[in-house]
Motif scaffolding. Structure first.
Motif: not given
Length: 233
Positions: A91-92, A88, A153, A156-157, A160, A84-85
């Motif tokens: 994705a950002e 994320t 995953w 979050a990725g 998104r 997840e970390d």
């Protein structure tokens, strides 16, 4: 204190369950947690989910196994946090590329800008080697990875990022520049034709491709995308 058991999975008939040390409360210093996640990310990216052990992660993070269990109940929870970390963060970064390169295409209506966006998007597939190595293991070990980790995953990725890209393609469709009845599918196709093609050819970044080759793959992907989606004059 009761001892905990790390519930592993079987790969090739070999059990990877690991008996842990004493289970303690989930309190602990934030910097220790960050060190654990960083170390776990490196180990999972190198060894995959099934082969990675808590002992190996503890050694890489320079903490004790007890410290890991101060923060995470088992390997599955740790892997879910890592993925997840990582997803994320990627994705950002990709959302930043969408704003920087795709928003001007929407504002100007100039589809030639998709080439610039495509090249930068393709290059980003090599920017996060560790993350895409993780993704390679997710694909290879899907049957052994906790379903919750895969769900986290995706949310979050990929889901998104696809949502962000699809809103821009929907706008291009409204402007009559592309024919995309399903903007989400259009976004998925773009990512496959451009970014995923580079990730595949570079073995998830393990064998970086020259910029000229990355650009060539991106240009071909954008060309294929426009053949399928460009609105007829």
């Amino acid at each position: 204190m009761a001892r905990g058991v790390l519930q592993g999975r079987k790969s090739g008939g070999v059990s990877v369950s690991v008996t842990t040390g004493p289970t303690v409360g989930r309190a602990g210093r934030p910097e220790k947690r960050r060190a654990i996640v960083r170390g776990a990310r490196r180990v999972f990216a190198l060894e995959g989910y099934s082969r990675a052990s808590i002992e190996r992660i503890a050694a890489d993070a320079e903490v004790s196994t007890r410290t890991i269990y101060n923060h995470f109940s088992d390997k599955a929870e740790l892997f879910t946090t890592v993925i997840e970390d990582s997803a994320t963060a990627v994705a950002e970064a990709q959302e930043g590329l969408i704003r920087e390169y795709l928003d001007p295409v929407v504002e100007s209506g100039d589809l030639d800008g998709l080439v610039r966006f495509g090249r930068r998007w393709a290059a980003s597939a090599q920017d996060a080697e560790e993350h895409f190595a993780l993704m390679g293991h997710v694909s290879a070990e899907a049957h052994f990875i906790p379903p919750e980790a895969i769900r986290v995953w995706q949310q979050a990725g990929p889901s998104r990022v696809e949502q962000e890209m699809s809103t821009r393609f929907a706008r291009l469709a409204e402007l009559g520049l592309i024919h995309a009845p399903d903007p989400h599918r259009a976004a998925a196709h773009f990512m496959l034709l451009v970014g995923s093609a580079v990730a595949q050819d570079s073995l998830n970044g393990a064998v970086p491709l020259p910029k000229a080759e990355v650009d060539q793959i991106a240009d071909a992907g954008v060309e294929a995308f426009l053949r399928a989606y460009r609105a007829e004059d």
